[in-house]
Design a protein around this motif. Sequence first.
Motif, PDB file in Angstrom:
ATOM      1  N   GLY A   1      25.312  11.895 -32.360  1.00  0.00           N
ATOM      2  CA  GLY A   1      25.315  10.578 -31.607  1.00  0.00           C
ATOM      3  C   GLY A   1      23.976  10.047 -31.636  1.00  0.00           C
ATOM      4  N   GLU A   2      23.673   9.014 -30.816  1.00  0.00           N
ATOM      5  CA  GLU A   2      22.296   8.419 -30.789  1.00  0.00           C
ATOM      6  C   GLU A   2      21.430   9.495 -30.087  1.00  0.00           C
ATOM      7  OE1 GLU A   2      21.470   5.289 -31.796  1.00  0.00           O
ATOM      8  OE2 GLU A   2      23.477   5.234 -32.453  1.00  0.00           O
ATOM      9  N   TRP A   3      20.156   9.222 -30.592  1.00  0.00           N
ATOM     10  CA  TRP A   3      18.978  10.071 -30.002  1.00  0.00           C
ATOM     11  C   TRP A   3      18.621   9.781 -28.636  1.00  0.00           C
ATOM     12  CZ3 TRP A   3      16.877  14.674 -31.726  1.00  0.00           C
ATOM     13  CH2 TRP A   3      15.733  15.286 -30.977  1.00  0.00           C
ATOM     14  N   LEU A   4      18.881  10.319 -27.574  1.00  0.00           N
ATOM     15  CA  LEU A   4      18.175   9.968 -26.189  1.00  0.00           C
ATOM     16  C   LEU A   4      16.882  10.645 -25.834  1.00  0.00           C
ATOM     17  CD1 LEU A   4      21.673  10.441 -24.316  1.00  0.00           C
ATOM     18  CD2 LEU A   4      20.892   8.392 -25.536  1.00  0.00           C
ATOM     19  N   SER A   5      16.023   9.610 -25.473  1.00  0.00           N
ATOM     20  CA  SER A   5      14.871  10.171 -25.120  1.00  0.00           C
ATOM     21  C   SER A   5      15.053  10.918 -23.700  1.00  0.00           C
ATOM     22  CB  SER A   5      13.866   9.102 -24.910  1.00  0.00           C
ATOM     23  OG  SER A   5      14.167   7.862 -23.836  1.00  0.00           O
ATOM     24  N   TYR A   6      13.862  11.643 -22.944  1.00  0.00           N
ATOM     25  CA  TYR A   6      13.787  12.307 -21.922  1.00  0.00           C
ATOM     26  C   TYR A   6      14.320  11.336 -20.671  1.00  0.00           C
ATOM     27  CZ  TYR A   6      12.639  15.592 -18.328  1.00  0.00           C
ATOM     28  OH  TYR A   6      12.772  16.336 -17.177  1.00  0.00           O
ATOM     29  N   SER A   7      13.707  10.157 -20.793  1.00  0.00           N
ATOM     30  CA  SER A   7      13.978   9.098 -19.776  1.00  0.00           C
ATOM     31  C   SER A   7      15.367   8.620 -19.997  1.00  0.00           C
ATOM     32  CB  SER A   7      12.795   8.020 -19.921  1.00  0.00           C
ATOM     33  OG  SER A   7      12.979   7.262 -21.013  1.00  0.00           O
ATOM     34  N   GLU A   8      15.913   8.544 -21.042  1.00  0.00           N
ATOM     35  CA  GLU A   8      17.464   7.934 -21.150  1.00  0.00           C
ATOM     36  C   GLU A   8      18.236   9.079 -20.565  1.00  0.00           C
ATOM     37  OE1 GLU A   8      17.144   4.863 -24.703  1.00  0.00           O
ATOM     38  OE2 GLU A   8      17.231   7.047 -25.175  1.00  0.00           O
ATOM     39  N   ILE A   9      17.851  10.351 -20.742  1.00  0.00           N
ATOM     40  CA  ILE A   9      18.945  11.343 -20.421  1.00  0.00           C
ATOM     41  C   ILE A   9      19.236  11.323 -18.681  1.00  0.00           C
ATOM     42  CG2 ILE A   9      19.628  13.778 -20.391  1.00  0.00           C
ATOM     43  CD1 ILE A   9      17.796  13.849 -22.891  1.00  0.00           C
ATOM     44  N   PRO A  10      20.714  11.181 -18.483  1.00  0.00           N
ATOM     45  CA  PRO A  10      20.599  11.264 -16.995  1.00  0.00           C
ATOM     46  C   PRO A  10      20.292  12.398 -16.300  1.00  0.00           C
ATOM     47  CG  PRO A  10      22.706  10.533 -18.088  1.00  0.00           C
ATOM     48  CD  PRO A  10      21.659  10.984 -18.998  1.00  0.00           C
ATOM     49  N   THR A  11      19.509  12.071 -15.059  1.00  0.00           N
ATOM     50  CA  THR A  11      19.049  13.276 -14.307  1.00  0.00           C
ATOM     51  C   THR A  11      19.973  14.455 -13.928  1.00  0.00           C
ATOM     52  OG1 THR A  11      17.514  11.484 -13.316  1.00  0.00           O
ATOM     53  CG2 THR A  11      17.785  13.836 -12.320  1.00  0.00           C
ATOM     54  N   SER A  12      21.415  13.927 -13.748  1.00  0.00           N
ATOM     55  CA  SER A  12      22.256  15.125 -13.504  1.00  0.00           C
ATOM     56  C   SER A  12      22.663  15.892 -14.636  1.00  0.00           C
ATOM     57  CB  SER A  12      23.519  14.350 -12.885  1.00  0.00           C
ATOM     58  OG  SER A  12      24.163  13.410 -13.958  1.00  0.00           O
TER      59      SER A  12
END
Length: 747
Positions: free
Chosen positions: A109-120
Amino acid sequence: MRMKRGGRRAASQQLAQETRSSGKSRRRKSGGGSGGSGEGSRVGRWFKRLAIWGGGAAVLVALMIAVAVGFAARSIPSYYQLKTTQNAQTILVRARDGSEIVELGPSFGEWLSYSEIPTSMKQAMVAVEDRRFFSHYGIDPIRTTGAIIEGFTGRRERVGGTSTITQQLARNVFLNNNRTIDRKLREAVLAMALEWKFSKEQILELYLNKVYFGGGAYGIDSASRNFFSHPGTTLSTAEAAIIAGLVKAPSRYSPTADVDAAVDRARVVLMLMEQQGFITPQQASVDVDAVKLKKSTGQNSVRYFTDWVLPQLDLLLPETFEPIEVWTTIDVGMQRAATASIKSNTPDGAQGALVSLDRDGAILAMVGGTDYVETNYNRATNSMRQPGSAWKLFVFLAALEAGYTPDDRVVDTPVTINGWSPRNSSGRNVGEIDLRTSFAYSINTVAAQLGNEVGFGTVASMARRFGITTPISTYPSMVLGSSEVRLIDMTRAFAAVSARGTSVEPYGVTKVTTAGGEVLYEHEATRASKLVPDYVAAGITDLLQTAVNTGTGKAAQIGRPVAGKTGTTSSNKDGYFVGFSSGITTGVWMGRDDNQRVAGLQGGRAPAQAFAAFMRYAVKDRPVEEFDTDLKLPEWQLEPDDEYFFGDPDDYYFIDEQGNLIEPGRGQQVDENGLPFPVEGEQVPGDDRQPRSDGGGEDSQAASDDFLERATGQQLPPDPQRPPMPRTIRPSDRPNERNREQPPPPN
């Protein structure tokens, strides 16, 4: 004042000196001649040396590890290079004819940066996979110690695995899944190098974007789109718990394969998140069942086979990430026929499985369930269920090897063995019967008597010899199939019988090549071993063929010779049929996953019908093969012809129970000098001996049948005037002991 202070100082020094002197004197006295202080000092010196050497070794090991980690850190690509590098393979799977059956490749899928990844999502992964992720340096000493303790104690109480998130990242990016000490050591060094080179946030970002979640999905964005039909940036707490739970076993906990297993695993993740303070009790009680899953389409039953065969590549191939082509043994037409036979014959609410082997062990078809989309659990290779009377294969193999033949007479009668009283499915006993018929109609009491005679351990050993890998009970009830087995193992055992008692090893990969045609692996036939003598294999084939021709397996007839055995467990929880024809061996199982009864399920009905439906297609292009059931018995078991034992009636001297000879041809008795006694009603002149009345005339037999059998060690030939006597089964009278040492025939 100065003098006083100096005097006090001198006095104190003198007192201290006296105290030291007295202490030394006391120590010398207490030591005496025992050498105690010398021994204590030697122990102390040894401990000191041990500490010095141990400390030095520890420092040396630490330096070596530091050097290894430093070199590894220098060789690791940069963070940006790792982001753009995808390490998953594209695998093209081909059938035995070379046609493409499935292409398995990564889904990113799309690469998600650390900040974009949901905290949960981050919290869920740390909670279930590595609770001390933010405090260790790539290796968790507590988890490693726990793994060592578990290895010694055998306890498996912890939820998480033994590898940290950093170790898993190192394995996924740089290594394969081989479970070797060398690989684990390299994994540990690479994990520490990753910790040296990258921050915790970078490591967690790389991990969540590269870890495999099953179904071809790599990374949380791909998993979210595959399972929930939306991007990974909008994952809820419940969805995050489901995805985090997949890492341990992607196929087992996949929500598209087993919703209940995925939900149960997600609840465990939520519990761990609450225990570690990531979420509140209210958040942990979220309804995971309410999560909406994406509908899966386009998969078929051949995935049961690929799921079984592809993990074997880790053992067959060197480490490689380039695209490969896997040439398998699967037959497309047979796979289609197998799928149709299971779907059309399996009772409602039940599951079915099928495995078919060629004579060399090549897997021609494999079906692990009625619908791969609904559940990808492979019941053909993983499920352990009771085989019922199909297990009697090993009981009768042991009996034949011990000296029985298919024509031997036995008695179907009520029996109790160590408090266990088996009953026949018909609820009645038929009395005298031959071994062949008792097997064909699956008579439980006869099987129990045979197992008791040859020994339950002998039956278990026979099953092991033929490839049963699961635990085997040696209780009396084991003769009726109370031990749980895998369908593929039972099919393998019957395939060995089809191969005339020679071992068969199932396999699914013929060769593996690169996309350019370079051969990376090619299957080599394993050395076959002889499991039983030819006459035993011929005898059991005779019994198996009769079971299909006239016995419980008549529904498996396909218009050509078939040999096989049915199996039904108590309360109709499992139905079995395993058999072979024209070099193809096929096993079928049916039942419920929750082990509940299935109304009307019997091995001789639905499983046998599914077997026949598949085998009609499987053997249609093969020549008809007759079975070799000619028992060429070994010399110790051969019974010579009548003339050898009894001679021609006109030439034979009988011996009565008193040791007197009977005249040849007339049954007339003779005395110790060979002179005949007069027959009753006849007086010889000059002979004052009285006629013997027990001669009985020329048609009478002087010696009893029982006496002759004991004298010769053999059974008498059938007499049309005398009904055949059954062969009684006694634990103290085993056929192998009786036939091995025979008395010589009478002169």
